[in-house]
Design a protein around this motif. Structure first.
Motif, mmCIF file in Angstrom:
data_model
loop_
_atom_site.group_PDB
_atom_site.id
_atom_site.type_symbol
_atom_site.label_atom_id
_atom_site.label_comp_id
_atom_site.label_asym_id
_atom_site.label_seq_id
_atom_site.Cartn_x
_atom_site.Cartn_y
_atom_site.Cartn_z
ATOM 1 N N ALA A 216 50.260 -9.423 49.692
ATOM 2 C CA ALA A 216 51.662 -9.511 49.324
ATOM 3 C C ALA A 216 52.269 -10.853 49.713
ATOM 4 C CB ALA A 216 52.440 -8.385 50.013
ATOM 5 N N GLY A 217 51.477 -11.711 50.302
ATOM 6 C CA GLY A 217 52.003 -12.984 50.780
ATOM 7 C C GLY A 217 51.813 -14.101 49.762
ATOM 8 N N ARG A 218 51.604 -15.272 50.260
ATOM 9 C CA ARG A 218 51.436 -16.415 49.360
ATOM 10 C C ARG A 218 50.035 -16.402 48.770
ATOM 11 N NH1 ARG A 218 55.585 -19.976 49.363
ATOM 12 N NH2 ARG A 218 57.105 -19.608 51.002
ATOM 13 N N PHE A 219 49.973 -16.643 47.489
ATOM 14 C CA PHE A 219 48.690 -16.525 46.796
ATOM 15 C C PHE A 219 47.695 -17.544 47.321
ATOM 16 C CE2 PHE A 219 45.759 -15.280 43.662
ATOM 17 C CZ PHE A 219 45.157 -16.413 43.169
ATOM 18 N N GLY A 220 48.179 -18.726 47.673
ATOM 19 C CA GLY A 220 47.272 -19.767 48.165
ATOM 20 C C GLY A 220 46.572 -19.343 49.444
ATOM 21 N N GLU A 221 47.303 -18.722 50.328
ATOM 22 C CA GLU A 221 46.713 -18.276 51.591
ATOM 23 C C GLU A 221 45.701 -17.171 51.332
ATOM 24 O OE1 GLU A 221 50.851 -19.154 53.992
ATOM 25 O OE2 GLU A 221 49.927 -17.193 54.181
ATOM 26 N N LEU A 222 46.035 -16.311 50.391
ATOM 27 C CA LEU A 222 45.092 -15.241 50.038
ATOM 28 C C LEU A 222 43.804 -15.829 49.477
ATOM 29 C CD1 LEU A 222 44.341 -12.260 49.460
ATOM 30 C CD2 LEU A 222 45.543 -12.484 47.282
ATOM 31 N N ALA A 223 43.949 -16.789 48.567
ATOM 32 C CA ALA A 223 42.758 -17.384 47.942
ATOM 33 C C ALA A 223 41.883 -18.073 48.981
ATOM 34 C CB ALA A 223 43.182 -18.365 46.858
ATOM 35 N N LEU A 224 42.507 -18.746 49.930
ATOM 36 C CA LEU A 224 41.722 -19.428 50.960
ATOM 37 C C LEU A 224 40.986 -18.412 51.833
ATOM 38 C CD1 LEU A 224 40.888 -22.027 52.377
ATOM 39 C CD2 LEU A 224 42.943 -21.834 53.799
ATOM 40 N N ALA A 225 41.694 -17.349 52.199
ATOM 41 C CA ALA A 225 41.058 -16.317 53.029
ATOM 42 C C ALA A 225 39.882 -15.686 52.293
ATOM 43 C CB ALA A 225 42.082 -15.254 53.411
ATOM 44 N N VAL A 226 40.044 -15.478 50.994
ATOM 45 C CA VAL A 226 38.953 -14.883 50.212
ATOM 46 C C VAL A 226 37.764 -15.835 50.140
ATOM 47 C CG1 VAL A 226 38.294 -14.141 47.901
ATOM 48 C CG2 VAL A 226 40.458 -13.385 48.863
ATOM 49 N N ALA A 227 38.050 -17.127 50.045
ATOM 50 C CA ALA A 227 36.961 -18.111 49.969
ATOM 51 C C ALA A 227 36.109 -18.091 51.234
ATOM 52 C CB ALA A 227 37.538 -19.504 49.747
ATOM 53 N N ARG A 228 36.670 -17.674 52.336
ATOM 54 C CA ARG A 228 35.948 -17.635 53.606
ATOM 55 C C ARG A 228 35.452 -16.217 53.934
ATOM 56 N NH1 ARG A 228 38.255 -22.118 56.998
ATOM 57 N NH2 ARG A 228 37.896 -20.820 58.827
ATOM 58 N N ASP A 229 35.704 -15.282 53.040
ATOM 59 C CA ASP A 229 35.344 -13.889 53.315
ATOM 60 C C ASP A 229 33.827 -13.695 53.203
ATOM 61 O OD1 ASP A 229 35.063 -11.038 51.432
ATOM 62 O OD2 ASP A 229 35.861 -10.948 53.464
ATOM 63 N N PRO A 230 33.192 -13.046 54.197
ATOM 64 C CA PRO A 230 31.734 -12.886 54.155
ATOM 65 C C PRO A 230 31.234 -12.173 52.897
ATOM 66 C CG PRO A 230 32.552 -12.350 56.330
ATOM 67 C CD PRO A 230 33.752 -12.572 55.471
ATOM 68 N N ALA A 231 31.947 -11.141 52.468
ATOM 69 C CA ALA A 231 31.494 -10.411 51.281
ATOM 70 C C ALA A 231 31.509 -11.333 50.055
ATOM 71 C CB ALA A 231 32.378 -9.188 51.037
ATOM 72 N N MET A 232 32.558 -12.130 49.933
ATOM 73 C CA MET A 232 32.651 -13.052 48.790
ATOM 74 C C MET A 232 31.564 -14.111 48.867
ATOM 75 S SD MET A 232 33.999 -14.006 45.987
ATOM 76 C CE MET A 232 35.474 -13.014 45.793
ATOM 77 N N LEU A 233 31.297 -14.566 50.083
ATOM 78 C CA LEU A 233 30.287 -15.615 50.235
ATOM 79 C C LEU A 233 28.903 -15.111 49.846
ATOM 80 C CD1 LEU A 233 31.623 -17.211 53.515
ATOM 81 C CD2 LEU A 233 31.252 -18.421 51.373
ATOM 82 N N VAL A 234 28.646 -13.848 50.113
ATOM 83 C CA VAL A 234 27.356 -13.289 49.686
ATOM 84 C C VAL A 234 27.377 -13.039 48.185
ATOM 85 C CG1 VAL A 234 25.922 -11.211 49.819
ATOM 86 C CG2 VAL A 234 26.766 -12.271 51.903
ATOM 87 N N TRP A 235 28.485 -12.490 47.716
ATOM 88 C CA TRP A 235 28.608 -12.109 46.305
ATOM 89 C C TRP A 235 28.389 -13.289 45.382
ATOM 90 C CZ3 TRP A 235 28.480 -8.367 42.929
ATOM 91 C CH2 TRP A 235 29.231 -8.402 41.752
#
Lengths: 444, 622
Positions: free
Chosen positions: A132-151
């Motif tokens: 629900a926050g700023r999209f940029g912060e969400l996108a950055l957090a997702v880029a560092r997310d372990p599941a995304m990094l494996v995916w």
């Protein structure tokens, strides 16, 4: 502030009555029972929107949320789906879960490849916390997310052999869309993300594997790191429009028109890509209450099942419901591919409609496998023993917010008054089953 | 009777309020408790000469019954419920106290109040009257349908008349159209006919019921004639075989039942599941060929015993294919292990090699894929050896399996979800040293497979160790303490290992349990044995189960919410009740035994000893 998402002024632009309240609660939540709609009308539009944006999910939902990590340790899909579904059914803050669901489909990641249910749960919690926050912060957090990094194979992205998967999807599917970047941008962005690995189940910046030379992405020179790529992509004019379109498809219509997209994108940009602020403006806007967009979305399977479980106040075997939504085409934690779910008309096929029909039957008649047991007599109240018109009216109000076409209503009434409907609770269940099988029942 | 009526009126008011408003009847129940007469007048024996009656109620039953059952003394038990220790124990349970605050409890009280209102007496008295001093029942096949005959010997004629009046009142008060019952007169006896399926009347103090008018006539005629009559042979046999003081005896003429209705007495002689066949193959066969099945229930203080016997006629012993069940060795003592924190211990006479060789006759074709998989997986585990030819022949009978709660002593980070430790113990035969090596290799292979999976998940692997405990060599794997990688949360429950103690091979999921079993098997003076003639024996340990239920409370509750569709409150209540039940259990066992020429399935549940209840300990409840 521009004209984008001009506010809906109650009285001048239209009422905020039961129909409007139902529309808002369907879109921003999972629908609501008639008494909840009445309360929303009494509270007024602004207060209702603020309540939707608040994050007080209630004790039962919070307890389920707390158990998610424990369930995830079992590494099984169905129980994990069950926990999230249970949270959706129990929550007093449905918008938070809807946003998490939106981002889960947007930054689509599947347990099938990640193979660690705990990581998938962490990713869901990330969507809840930052969605629900700023999209940029969400996108950055997702880029560092372990599941995304494996995916998207981030862990094998090294300077000696850059892997472009994440970089490409970041630009194409997560921020800009097709046509807004070039191949060179993908290659350079991939180099920025080299060394973004996972170690001991956490994000790890592997300096040895990182390409530290400066890169040029989307017209910006001197970029070093993946975080800077995210910033540049999010700041690109196309990003606001791309994400705004997703928001519109999630909360307004399956096929929003260009004017609506432009208006919402402008507002989103004005709000610094803050999702909550934009949604506040959207839910309070003339655009949102435009009659063209009422019942202009086909409910996604999860949304549809959760809505019915909430409206009928029945318990269910949540893990089995998770399997059922998968049969309808939406398996939580296991989207079909990196594009997520197409939504809209893609939800409707002979296979998925059969699955929805089975769920409708299970809800209507009770089902041991799903654990559903609706007290139809209690829900129908005084309409239970009345004529067909009264009964259909009550069930339509409860299950589909009165959204029946006259012809459908007439057929249901005729059936309810016929001998074939039977009597007592059986009659109510049969009418409910037919109602839920009508096309209008799919629309939100 | 007047006091009962007055009480009924109060309860009627309270019941109506409770039903209408969902209010708790606790205050009302407490008043009623204080004003309760010790025994309702209707249950007290009356003076005066009773009508002549049959000496043995069971002699009223027809001789052609397929099923007979006899309940003795249940009425007295029911009447004693409100004042008994069982009630006190139930009401002292924390889960019961929690249940008292729930709407279902209020509904229960309202329901009981309704029953008492309609019955005109306290529910325990009503139940006592219905069950009587003795109750007999039989089912026979007549005109292709089962026909019921039953009789209850109540306290006196007034009690029987009262119960009949109750049936009449219920029929009259019913709002169903047509009514669920009617009144009729058969041979001068007034009967209540319920849904044209049950005829109920009274002769003296005997309440009679039958599934047809004709059967009722026969029953009533025998009751009127009175005197001494022979008991049906089926029940006579059950009585003779039953333990002394049995609360319930029953017998089934399975041979006749199988002839009349084959589908109703059918057992899978070829099972689809290999382990199902291994566990129950002999039972299925004996049940299928049994001529009579007898059962008995004994309630001895705080111990419940159930016994089902299948007489194994010497003329038709089990075929050769059933040698794997080792009935021939029944006379030999069957050892059992009981480590500390016992959850479950079991022992079975099973010859694995014989089972494998004969599985074609014990299992259906659907089981073949499972056998193929076992052959492949275990062959790999044992380094390419043949499961059927090299491994199974080394395993003699019996087979022991044990589960124990883990203490996690010395473990810095016990897992959030605590699994029990489990172990298999086999008596081996043949070259013990060679099999010991094979077992060690198998453990190493197994750990290697686990570690390959760990590597993919980037979590801590097991580290192999080879140590000695009491002179016994142990080989296994454990999680390292100094590894920065996270552990797979569930794997903190495991440290798989194996050892060889004399003739016993042990494969355990944890070191802790393995060492406990080595201690027990190494010390002859600690040896335990099952009752004589046991073929299979399973025992539960309540105390450790209760402790584990508390430790895994959150996981159990979440599982009930997510997988069973329960609300959080319901799941918490369920978990607490299970923990309470375990805590109240001193021992529970299930066994199959060959004794007295029959194959017995025995169940026993003993409650843990408690201090006698005091008046101050009685709390809330009817």
């Amino acid at each position: 502030m521009s004209d984008a998402l001009a506010p809906y002024v109650v009285g001048r632009d239209g009422p905020f009555g039961r129909a409007e309240a139902a529309h808002l609660l369907r879109r921003a939540g999972f629908g609501a029972r008639p008494e909840e709609q009445e309360r929303a009308v009494a509270a007024g539009l602004a207060a209702t929107v603020e309540k939707l944006l608040a994050d007080d999910e209630g004790k039962e939902a919070a307890q389920l949320g707390a158990s998610g990590a424990l369930v995830a340790e079992g590494d099984a899909l169905a129980p994990l789906q069950g926990v999230w579904l249970g949270r959706m059914v129990a929550t007093r803050a449905p918008l938070r879960e809807k946003l998490a669901l939106l981002w889960h489909g947007h930054f689509a990641t599947s347990l099938a490849k990640v193979q660690r249910a705990t990581w998938m749960w962490w990713q869901y919690e990330l969507f809840r916390a930052r969605g629900a926050g700023r999209f940029g912060e969400l996108a950055l957090a997702v880029a560092r997310d372990p599941a995304m990094l494996v995916w998207l194979d981030g862990s094998s992205n090294e300077k000696t052999a850059p892997n472009e998967n994440f970089a490409r999807e970041l630009l194409e599917l997560f921020t800009l869309g097709r046509g807004e970047y070039g191949e060179r941008d993908v290659q350079e962005a991939a180099r920025c993300f080299t060394g973004w690995h996972v170690k001991e189940q956490r994000f790890w910046f592997n300096e040895r594997a990182h390409d530290a030379k400066p890169k040029r992405v989307l017209g910006r020179d001197g970029l070093q790191d993946g975080g800077e790529v995210v910033d540049v992509a999010v700041a690109h004019p196309a990003c606001a429009r791309f994400v705004a379109t997703k928001l519109l498809k999630a909360f307004v219509a399956d096929a929003p028109d260009e004017a609506a997209i432009a208006e919402t994108a402008a507002a989103f940009a004005e709000e610094g890509l803050d999702v909550h602020a934009t949604l506040r403006r959207l839910f309070l806007s003339r655009l949102f209450f435009d009659r063209r967009w009422r019942r202009a979305r086909i409910a996604a399977p999860v949304e549809w099942c959760v809505s019915l479980l909430r409206r009928t106040a029945t318990r269910s075997k949540l893990a089995a419901v998770g399997t059922a939504t998968g049969e309808m085409g939406q398996a939580l934690f296991a989207p079909p591919d990196v594009k997520g779910w197409d939504g809209g008309a893609a939800w409707v096929s002979s296979r998925t409609l059969l699955a929805r029909g089975r769920f409708a039957a299970a809800l209507a008649y009770g089902d041991g496998a799903l654990g559903t047991a609706v007290d139809w007599a209690m829900l129908a109240g005084t309409a239970a023993d009345r004529d067909g018109a009264t009964l259909v009216a009550r069930l339509a109000e409860l299950l589909v917010d009165d959204g029946l076409e006259p012809a459908t209503r007439a057929r249901l009434v005729a059936f309810a008054d016929s001998e074939g409907a039977g009597g007592g609770a059986t009659r109510i269940a049969r009418v409910a089953h037919l109602l839920l099988s009508a096309p209008e029942a799919l629309l939100v | 009777m007047a006091r009962s009526l007055a009480r009924s009126i109060v309860i009627r008011l309270g019941g109506a309020v409770a039903v209408a408003g969902g209010l708790s009847l606790l205050p009302l129940a407490a008043w009623a408790e204080a004003a309760w007469p010790a025994r309702a007048a209707v249950a007290a024996p009356q003076a005066g000469a009773p009508r002549p009656e049959v000496a043995d109620l069971a002699s009223l039953l027809p001789d052609d019954a397929l099923l007979v059952a006899e309940l003795r003394g249940a009425g007295a038990l029911a009447r004693a419920l409100p004042t008994g220790t069982l009630r006190d124990r139930l009401f002292a349970l924390p889960s019961w106290k929690r249940f008292q605050k729930t709407p279902p409890h209020a509904q229960l009280l309202a329901g009981i109040a309704f029953v008492e209102l309609v019955g005109g007496m306290p529910v325990a008295e009503l139940l006592g009257a219905l069950l009587g001093d003795s109750l007999v029942l039989s089912v026979a096949m007549g005109d292709g349908a089962p026909q019921l005959v039953a009789a209850v010997r109540t306290a006196d004629a007034e009690a029987a008349a009262h119960l009949l009046q109750l049936a009449r009142s219920l029929i009259a008060a019913s709002k169903e159209e047509p009514k669920p019952g009617r009144l009729d007169t058969l041979d001068g006896h007034e009967v209540a006919v319920l849904r044209e399926q049950l005829w109920v009347g009274a002769v003296g103090r005997d309440l009679l019921a039958a599934g047809s008018a004709a059967k009722f006539r026969e029953l009533a005629a025998r009751a009127v004639a009175g005197g001494a009559r022979a008991v049906p042979p089926l029940l006579a046999g059950a009585r003779a075989a039953a333990p002394q003081g049995a609360l319930l005896n029953l017998a089934l003429d399975s041979k006749r039942l199988a002839a009349i209705a084959p589908d109703s007495w059918k057992f899978p002689l070829e099972q689809d599941e290999p382990f199902g066949a291994l566990l129950t193959g002999d039972l299925m066969r004996l049940a299928a060929q049994a001529e009579v099945v007898r059962g008995a229930v004994v309630l001895d203080g705080a111990t419940l015993r159930v016994d089902v016997a299948l007489p194994a006629p010497s003329s038709s012993p089990l075929p050769e294919a059933y040698r794997c069940f080792a009935h021939a060795n029944a006379a030999q003592p069957l050892p059992i292990v009981r480590p500390p924190e016992l959850l479950l211990t079991s022992v079975m006479r099973r010859d694995w090699a014989a089972f494998w060789a004969d599985h074609g006759e014990l299992c259906s074709d659907a089981a073949e894929p499972a056998f193929a998989k076992m052959k492949s997986d275990f062959g790999l585990l044992f380094g390419g050896k043949s499961l059927a030819d090299d491994v199974l022949p080394m395993l003699g009978e019996p087979m022991l399996f044990v589960l124990a709660r883990q203490g996690f002593a010395g473990v810095a980070e016990p897992p959030q979800v605590r699994f029990p430790a489990g172990a298999f113990v086999y008596r081996t035969r043949g070259d013990a040293a060679k099999f010991g090596r094979d077992l060690e290799n198998a453990v190493q292979m197994g750990i290697a497979f686990f570690n390959a999976d760990s590597a993919q998940k980037q979590v801590m692997p097991f580290v192999l160790f080879l140590e000695e405990h009491r002179g016994v060599r142990i080989v296994g794997g454990r999680l390292p303490v100094d590894d920065s990688r996270p552990a797979d949360p569930y794997r903190r429950n495991f440290s798989p290992c194996a050892a060889y103690v004399g003739e016993w091979a042990i494969a355990s999921s944890t070191e802790e349990l393995l060492k406990q079993l080595i201690d027990e098997l190494s010390a002859p003076d600690r040896a335990s044995f099952t009752p004589a003639g046991a073929l299979a024996y399973l025992e539960l340990g309540g105390a450790a189960l209760a402790r584990l239920a508390v430790e895994d409370r959150e996981a159990l509750i979440t599982n009930a919410v997510v997988n069973d569709g329960k609300s959080r409150d319901e799941a918490e209540l369920q978990q607490e009740f299970l923990a309470d039940l375990a805590r109240e259990t001193e021992r529970m066992h299930l066994a199959t035994r060959l004794r007295d020429g029959a194959f017995h399935v025995e169940f026993e549940w003993a409650l843990a000893p408690r201090a006698p209840a005091t008046p101050a300990s009685r709390e809330g409840g009817p």
